[in-house]
Design a protein around this motif. Structure first.
Motif, mmCIF file in Angstrom:
data_model
loop_
_atom_site.group_PDB
_atom_site.id
_atom_site.type_symbol
_atom_site.label_atom_id
_atom_site.label_comp_id
_atom_site.label_asym_id
_atom_site.label_seq_id
_atom_site.Cartn_x
_atom_site.Cartn_y
_atom_site.Cartn_z
ATOM 1 N N SER A 65 46.843 -23.151 -27.062
ATOM 2 C CA SER A 65 47.136 -22.065 -28.004
ATOM 3 C C SER A 65 48.429 -22.331 -28.758
ATOM 4 C CB SER A 65 47.234 -20.731 -27.248
ATOM 5 O OG SER A 65 46.001 -20.388 -26.655
ATOM 6 N N THR A 66 49.438 -22.824 -28.045
ATOM 7 C CA THR A 66 50.720 -23.102 -28.691
ATOM 8 C C THR A 66 50.605 -24.274 -29.653
ATOM 9 O OG1 THR A 66 51.850 -22.305 -26.703
ATOM 10 C CG2 THR A 66 53.177 -23.538 -28.293
ATOM 11 N N GLN A 67 49.871 -25.305 -29.273
ATOM 12 C CA GLN A 67 49.692 -26.443 -30.164
ATOM 13 C C GLN A 67 48.924 -26.026 -31.425
ATOM 14 O OE1 GLN A 67 50.876 -29.597 -30.083
ATOM 15 N NE2 GLN A 67 52.115 -29.024 -28.299
ATOM 16 N N ILE A 68 47.975 -25.128 -31.282
ATOM 17 C CA ILE A 68 47.263 -24.602 -32.448
ATOM 18 C C ILE A 68 48.222 -23.806 -33.331
ATOM 19 C CG2 ILE A 68 45.502 -22.939 -33.185
ATOM 20 C CD1 ILE A 68 43.823 -23.858 -30.788
ATOM 21 N N ALA A 69 49.145 -23.071 -32.708
ATOM 22 C CA ALA A 69 50.152 -22.325 -33.473
ATOM 23 C C ALA A 69 51.062 -23.283 -34.237
ATOM 24 C CB ALA A 69 50.977 -21.447 -32.536
ATOM 25 N N PHE A 70 51.435 -24.403 -33.621
ATOM 26 C CA PHE A 70 52.251 -25.406 -34.318
ATOM 27 C C PHE A 70 51.499 -25.968 -35.518
ATOM 28 C CE2 PHE A 70 54.503 -26.611 -30.085
ATOM 29 C CZ PHE A 70 55.391 -25.568 -30.253
ATOM 30 N N PHE A 71 50.204 -26.211 -35.348
ATOM 31 C CA PHE A 71 49.377 -26.736 -36.435
ATOM 32 C C PHE A 71 49.352 -25.739 -37.592
ATOM 33 C CE2 PHE A 71 45.482 -27.569 -38.733
ATOM 34 C CZ PHE A 71 45.355 -28.950 -38.724
ATOM 35 N N SER A 72 49.174 -24.461 -37.270
ATOM 36 C CA SER A 72 49.160 -23.422 -38.294
ATOM 37 C C SER A 72 50.519 -23.320 -38.982
ATOM 38 C CB SER A 72 48.791 -22.077 -37.653
ATOM 39 O OG SER A 72 48.707 -21.055 -38.620
ATOM 40 N N HIS A 73 51.587 -23.468 -38.214
ATOM 41 C CA HIS A 73 52.947 -23.467 -38.769
ATOM 42 C C HIS A 73 53.104 -24.572 -39.800
ATOM 43 C CE1 HIS A 73 57.023 -25.318 -38.578
ATOM 44 N NE2 HIS A 73 57.449 -24.079 -38.695
ATOM 45 N N ASP A 74 52.653 -25.768 -39.467
ATOM 46 C CA ASP A 74 52.763 -26.891 -40.393
ATOM 47 C C ASP A 74 51.921 -26.663 -41.644
ATOM 48 O OD1 ASP A 74 54.288 -27.924 -38.381
ATOM 49 O OD2 ASP A 74 53.062 -29.708 -38.014
ATOM 50 N N ALA A 75 50.739 -26.105 -41.445
ATOM 51 C CA ALA A 75 49.868 -25.827 -42.604
ATOM 52 C C ALA A 75 50.522 -24.812 -43.532
ATOM 53 C CB ALA A 75 48.510 -25.320 -42.125
ATOM 54 N N ALA A 76 51.107 -23.773 -42.972
ATOM 55 C CA ALA A 76 51.747 -22.741 -43.790
ATOM 56 C C ALA A 76 52.908 -23.290 -44.598
ATOM 57 C CB ALA A 76 52.224 -21.596 -42.900
ATOM 58 N N HIS A 77 53.562 -24.333 -44.082
ATOM 59 C CA HIS A 77 54.675 -24.961 -44.785
ATOM 60 C C HIS A 77 54.215 -26.038 -45.774
ATOM 61 C CE1 HIS A 77 58.303 -23.197 -43.223
ATOM 62 N NE2 HIS A 77 57.933 -23.361 -41.974
ATOM 63 N N ARG A 78 52.918 -26.132 -46.030
ATOM 64 C CA ARG A 78 52.348 -27.106 -46.957
ATOM 65 C C ARG A 78 52.572 -28.551 -46.507
ATOM 66 N NH1 ARG A 78 51.058 -24.832 -52.017
ATOM 67 N NH2 ARG A 78 51.558 -22.607 -52.105
ATOM 68 N N GLN A 79 52.653 -28.745 -45.207
ATOM 69 C CA GLN A 79 52.797 -30.093 -44.685
ATOM 70 C C GLN A 79 51.457 -30.826 -44.623
ATOM 71 O OE1 GLN A 79 54.909 -30.165 -40.937
ATOM 72 N NE2 GLN A 79 56.365 -28.607 -41.603
ATOM 73 N N ILE A 80 50.381 -30.066 -44.519
ATOM 74 C CA ILE A 80 49.056 -30.670 -44.365
ATOM 75 C C ILE A 80 48.345 -30.811 -45.696
ATOM 76 C CG2 ILE A 80 46.815 -30.424 -43.233
ATOM 77 C CD1 ILE A 80 48.197 -28.834 -41.034
ATOM 78 N N ALA A 81 48.492 -29.814 -46.550
ATOM 79 C CA ALA A 81 47.857 -29.814 -47.868
ATOM 80 C C ALA A 81 48.735 -29.018 -48.817
ATOM 81 C CB ALA A 81 46.463 -29.214 -47.789
ATOM 82 N N HIS A 82 48.514 -29.211 -50.123
ATOM 83 C CA HIS A 82 49.319 -28.530 -51.128
ATOM 84 C C HIS A 82 48.550 -27.439 -51.870
ATOM 85 C CE1 HIS A 82 52.258 -32.185 -51.447
ATOM 86 N NE2 HIS A 82 52.442 -31.453 -50.362
ATOM 87 N N ARG A 83 47.226 -27.477 -51.816
ATOM 88 C CA ARG A 83 46.422 -26.475 -52.515
ATOM 89 C C ARG A 83 46.471 -25.151 -51.768
ATOM 90 N NH1 ARG A 83 40.524 -28.169 -53.804
ATOM 91 N NH2 ARG A 83 40.652 -26.074 -54.734
#
Length: 346
Positions: free
Chosen positions: A74-92
């Motif tokens: 659950s925490t690792q999924i939260a980290f993934f979501s954190h990175d996505a929200a910061h536009r680290q995974i995608a820019h669109r």
């Protein structure tokens, strides 16, 4: 011990634009889709293993051993979501929203819209008592003047907040869920209806999983263990990097580099620490460049430290163990006025 480099009063000219140019020239702000594809797959595989384990151990007390693993996933999924929200995974924008709504709302039961607004305020004004929601008066107090105004049960809590810090983290996941539900019940969120449905979907799937694989008492114990450890893991990952750092002068707060570097500390460690803490151990680099993909933070770290050292800017770094000590000592000092002591905190 926490270590710093340079003078106690940094210069007002931090040459932030020069640092930005160097970071961009090295391609460190470019997305790393392969890294996040692997990371996302591993997270989903971990979730699938927990679910499969619950069905295999149906109605068995041995299934409770899966709860700590579920908290890690659950925490690792939260980290993934954190990175996505910061536009680290995608820019669109739509891609970011989709990733966060699925990983944040559906898989973890946390509101994406509420969290990103709160987190953006933290990034814009780190450790600012008036503007940073992470140091706002709540269960914990981070300023002695604010502590002095507490009365009754709140005052008792603040007097003992250092000792209660880790036990109270067991309630953090519950607190985040309450805040998420409150946010979707109020107008203002861009994807309010979708978020509401996904939060309801998460609750339905979560309870259905537990009640279909465990007896009701086993399900209750599993839920308590899972949510308590989820909260502790999250809290232990976010707390070490800012708590107890000094207040900034108005001139320092106005400089984009000084504002981020002087309010944060890094946690020493290698790749395992990067994974365990979701890259939050490199907090200085993350705050300076929030959209920098997690695997690039370690490559940027020596560049940023060298930049700060050359200009006499304090660059704080410590061990994970010592960071907790610093945070707890700060909480203890803040509560000193209510114990009849003298606080040295801001």
């Amino acid at each position: 011990m926490s270590t710093t480099t340079g003078s106690a009063l940094p210069p007002l000219q931090s040459d932030y634009s020069e640092l930005v140019r160097e970071i961009r020239s090295r391609g460190l702000l470019q997305p790393r889709p392969a890294f996040y594809a692997v990371l996302g797959t591993l997270n989903l595989a971990g979730l699938a293993l927990v679910v499969a384990g619950l069905f295999l151990l149906r109605d068995s007390w041995w299934a409770l051993l899966l709860a700590p693993g579920f908290a890690i996933v659950s925490t690792q999924i939260a980290f993934f979501s954190h990175d996505a929200a910061h536009r680290q995974i995608a820019h669109r924008g739509r891609t970011i929203a989709l990733l966060c709504l699925v990983h944040g709302n559906l898989l973890n039961g946390l509101s994406y819209g509420w969290w990103i607004a709160k987190h953006n305020a933290h990034h814009a004004h780190p450790n600012d008592l008036e503007a940073d929601p992470d140091v706002a008066v709540g269960a914990f107090v981070f300023d002695s003047d604010q502590a002095s105004a507490r009365r009754g049960a709140a005052a008792w809590l603040t007097r003992h907040q250092a000792g209660l810090f880790f036990p109270m983290l067991t309630l953090e996941a519950f607190n985040l869920r309450v805040s998420s539900v409150r946010s979707v019940l109020r107008p203002g969120l861009r994807y309010r209806k979708v978020e509401s449905l996904l939060l309801l979907g998460h609750l339905t799937l979560y309870l259905t999983l537990l009640l279909s694989t465990l007896t009701w008492i086993q399900a209750l114990v599993f839920l308590v263990i899972h949510q308590a450890l989820f909260g502790v893991y999250l809290g232990c990952s976010f707390a070490p990097s800012h708590k107890g750092m000094p207040a900034l002068t108005p001139q320092q707060a106005a400089d984009p580099l000084l504002r981020q570097v002087l309010s944060a500390r890094n946690i020493r460690g290698g790749r395992f620490v990067d994974l365990a803490l979701g890259g939050l151990n490199l907090q200085i680099e993350h705050h300076l460049f929030p959209s920098m993909p997690r695997p690039n933070l370690r490559r940027a770290q020596p560049i940023i430290e060298r930049h700060c050292r050359a200009r006499g800017i304090s660059y704080s770094e410590t061990t994970l163990h010592e960071s907790y000590g610093l945070a707890l000592r700060h909480l203890h000092q803040v509560g000193a006025p209510l114990r009849g002591g003298v606080s040295s905190s801001r």
